[in-house]
Design an enzyme around this catalytic site. Structure first.
Site, PDB file in Angstrom:
ATOM      1  N   TRP A 299       0.868  -1.183   0.000  1.00  0.00           N
ATOM      2  CA  TRP A 299       0.000   0.000   0.000  1.00  0.00           C
ATOM      3  C   TRP A 299       0.907   1.236   0.000  1.00  0.00           C
ATOM      4  O   TRP A 299       1.836   1.301   0.818  1.00  0.00           O
ATOM      5  CB  TRP A 299      -0.879  -0.058   1.253  1.00  0.00           C
ATOM      6  CG  TRP A 299      -1.809   1.100   1.420  1.00  0.00           C
ATOM      7  CD1 TRP A 299      -2.628   1.647   0.469  1.00  0.00           C
ATOM      8  CD2 TRP A 299      -2.023   1.864   2.607  1.00  0.00           C
ATOM      9  NE1 TRP A 299      -3.349   2.690   1.002  1.00  0.00           N
ATOM     10  CE2 TRP A 299      -2.994   2.848   2.307  1.00  0.00           C
ATOM     11  CE3 TRP A 299      -1.499   1.808   3.902  1.00  0.00           C
ATOM     12  CZ2 TRP A 299      -3.450   3.762   3.248  1.00  0.00           C
ATOM     13  CZ3 TRP A 299      -1.952   2.723   4.840  1.00  0.00           C
ATOM     14  CH2 TRP A 299      -2.911   3.681   4.526  1.00  0.00           C
TER      15      TRP A 299
ATOM     16  N   ASP B 113      -1.298  -5.949   9.098  1.00  0.00           N
ATOM     17  CA  ASP B 113      -2.302  -4.977   8.654  1.00  0.00           C
ATOM     18  C   ASP B 113      -3.486  -5.750   8.081  1.00  0.00           C
ATOM     19  O   ASP B 113      -3.353  -6.434   7.070  1.00  0.00           O
ATOM     20  CB  ASP B 113      -1.672  -4.060   7.589  1.00  0.00           C
ATOM     21  CG  ASP B 113      -2.589  -2.902   7.216  1.00  0.00           C
ATOM     22  OD1 ASP B 113      -3.697  -2.812   7.771  1.00  0.00           O
ATOM     23  OD2 ASP B 113      -2.188  -2.087   6.356  1.00  0.00           O
TER      24      ASP B 113
ATOM     25  N   LYS C 263     -13.603  -1.046   4.761  1.00  0.00           N
ATOM     26  CA  LYS C 263     -14.123  -1.788   3.605  1.00  0.00           C
ATOM     27  C   LYS C 263     -15.202  -2.775   4.043  1.00  0.00           C
ATOM     28  O   LYS C 263     -16.247  -2.867   3.412  1.00  0.00           O
ATOM     29  CB  LYS C 263     -13.014  -2.566   2.889  1.00  0.00           C
ATOM     30  CG  LYS C 263     -11.642  -1.927   2.921  1.00  0.00           C
ATOM     31  CD  LYS C 263     -11.488  -0.742   1.988  1.00  0.00           C
ATOM     32  CE  LYS C 263     -10.169  -0.070   2.316  1.00  0.00           C
ATOM     33  NZ  LYS C 263      -9.679   0.936   1.509  1.00  0.00           N
TER      34      LYS C 263
HETATM   35  C1  LMR Z   1      -6.468   2.166  -1.324  1.00  0.00           C
HETATM   36  O1  LMR Z   1      -5.382   1.595  -1.262  1.00  0.00           O
HETATM   37  O2  LMR Z   1      -6.966   2.545  -2.400  1.00  0.00           O
HETATM   38  C2  LMR Z   1      -7.259   2.407  -0.069  1.00  0.00           C
HETATM   39  O3  LMR Z   1      -6.666   1.775   1.016  1.00  0.00           O
HETATM   40  C3  LMR Z   1      -7.520   3.836   0.176  1.00  0.00           C
HETATM   41  C4  LMR Z   1      -6.346   4.597   0.674  1.00  0.00           C
HETATM   42  O4  LMR Z   1      -6.452   5.207   1.758  1.00  0.00           O
HETATM   43  O5  LMR Z   1      -5.305   4.632   0.023  1.00  0.00           O
END
Ligand code: LMR
Length: 392
Positions: free
Chosen positions: A127, A207, A242
């Site tokens: 992420w 996570d 989510k």
């Molecule tokens: C994403 O990866 O699109 C989501 O987790 C939203 C975010 O906060 O980045």
């Protein structure tokens, strides 16, 4: 003094939201930021959450402060879902509410730093906010490879980080529905991870932002539970954004597992002090609604059904993309069916991603990540044709 600041670009993923909104083409497709969408392209409030909010509105008689731990009823109601029937593992797990999963990750890293962690290893791609959070807390974020070219997890890479790690190391792993690849560890690989952690000083930071969107609510927690059963210490960052559709209400929790019940208060009091210095207290509304849903049999049942529906739709999108593999030269799609959650990575270069946007009104992250929930019965054929066009 402020003229010393240089412009900094907006977060590329979040910037897609406004770019997509500004596009006037009617057949545009949003595969950007990670929100679930129905087959109509909507991101509705869950019926169960509406019912919980209604009860909250009827019953709540004060909005006075709760304290840095937030709504403890919410934190505890979630625990059997995350950790299973022995939810506290004999009084060795507790948590506190955070502003979303991001707040939970931030607090986990800050607490780890207080406990002497200096490096948090991250499997990449990850992420895009993980490494900035770690570095913003002042820790190093060395990386290792998360996925292999064949679309499976590179478990040897993470195992060698765990086996070779030293005191002061942590490793950040995704519980399920890996963001951005969709590639999770198999049950056997989780066993290997749990075994390696058992003999290692490396702290697991897990996570969990998508429980229930992969294989099932219980199935998505299996890996996390295996690791927790084998280690004395772990931190778990949890998001309800989510699986309860509460995105903007910012609903999350940080949990700590410790070796002995008597050690929990040190972790919890330090986490509370860090929360106080960061945001003082988490927003309450969404967490309170989740607490009500989880404690009411009918609302809880409705939530489980809605979550099931989401998961089945995501599986349909994956199966449909996989079946279309032979229509798209050079972009393998078959393995998407084996992967989980909202995301998949497509091996597209910058020009192909720009062409998808400019010629076909398809919006996706610059990394090649797509949010598959943006695909519906009404637009998936157009997307497959667009992919075939840019691949040609
Ligand atoms: C994403 O990866 O699109 C989501 O987790 C939203 C975010 O906060 O980045």
């Amino acid at each position: 003094m402020l003229d010393r600041l240089q412009d900094t670009p907006p977060d590329a993923l979040l910037a897609l939201i406004s770019q997509f909104a500004a596009d006037q083409r009617e057949d545009k497709i949003d595969l950007g930021v990670g929100v679930y969408r129905t087959d109509d392209g909507a991101t509705p409030v869950f019926g169960a959450v509406k019912a919980g909010e209604q009860r909250l509105w009827e019953e709540q008689d004060s909005k006075s402060y709760l304290g840095p731990e937030g709504d403890r009823g919410f934190v505890h109601a979630l625990m059997p879902i995350i950790f299973g029937s022995d939810a506290t593992m004999g009084g060795r797990i507790d948590g506190l509410q955070t502003p979303g999963g991001t707040g939970a990750v931030r607090l986990a890293i800050a607490l780890a730093e207080r406990a002497g962690i200096t490096r948090v290893h991250v499997g990449t791609p990850s992420w895009p906010n993980h490494i900035p959070i770690i570095e913003d807390v002042g820790l190093e974020a060395p990386t290792f490879r998360h996925a292999k070219e064949d679309g499976t997890a590179d478990v040897d890479a993470v195992l060698s980080i765990i086996r070779d790690g030293r005191e002061g190391d942590a490793v950040l792993i995704h519980a399920c529905c890996h963001n951005p690849t969709g590639i999770d560890y198999s049950a056997d690989q989780w066993d290997a991870l749990a075994e390696a952690f058992a003999d290692s000083p490396v702290l697991p930071i897990i996570d969990s932002a998508y429980q229930g969107l992969g294989e099932g609510l219980e199935e998505d927690a299996v890996g996390l539970r295996k690791v927790l059963a084998s280690v004395p210490y772990a931190l778990i960052a949890y998001s309800c954004d989510k699986n309860f559709g509460l995105y903007r209400d910012r609903v999350g929790a940080l949990y700590a597992k410790v070796a002995e019940p008597g050690m929990l208060s040190a972790s919890m009091s330090n986490a509370a002090a860090l929360a106080r210095a960061n945001w003082s207290m988490p927003p309450d509304h969404g967490g309170a609604a989740v607490r009500i849903v989880l404690r009411d049999d009918a609302m809880r049942e409705q939530w489980l059904e809605e979550l099931d529906g989401m998961r089945q739709r995501l599986r349909w999108v994956r199966a449909t993309l996989a079946a279309a593999g032979d229509k798209v030269d050079g972009i393998p799609l078959a393995h998407l069916e084996e992967q989980n959650g909202l995301f998949a990575m497509l091996p597209l270069d910058k020009d192909q991603i720009a062409k998808l946007r400019d010629d076909h009104a398809v919006y996706m992250a610059g990394s090649g990540r797509i949010n598959i929930a943006g695909l519906t019965k009404g637009n998936i054929d157009k997307f497959i044709a667009a992919l075939a066009d840019v691949a040609a």
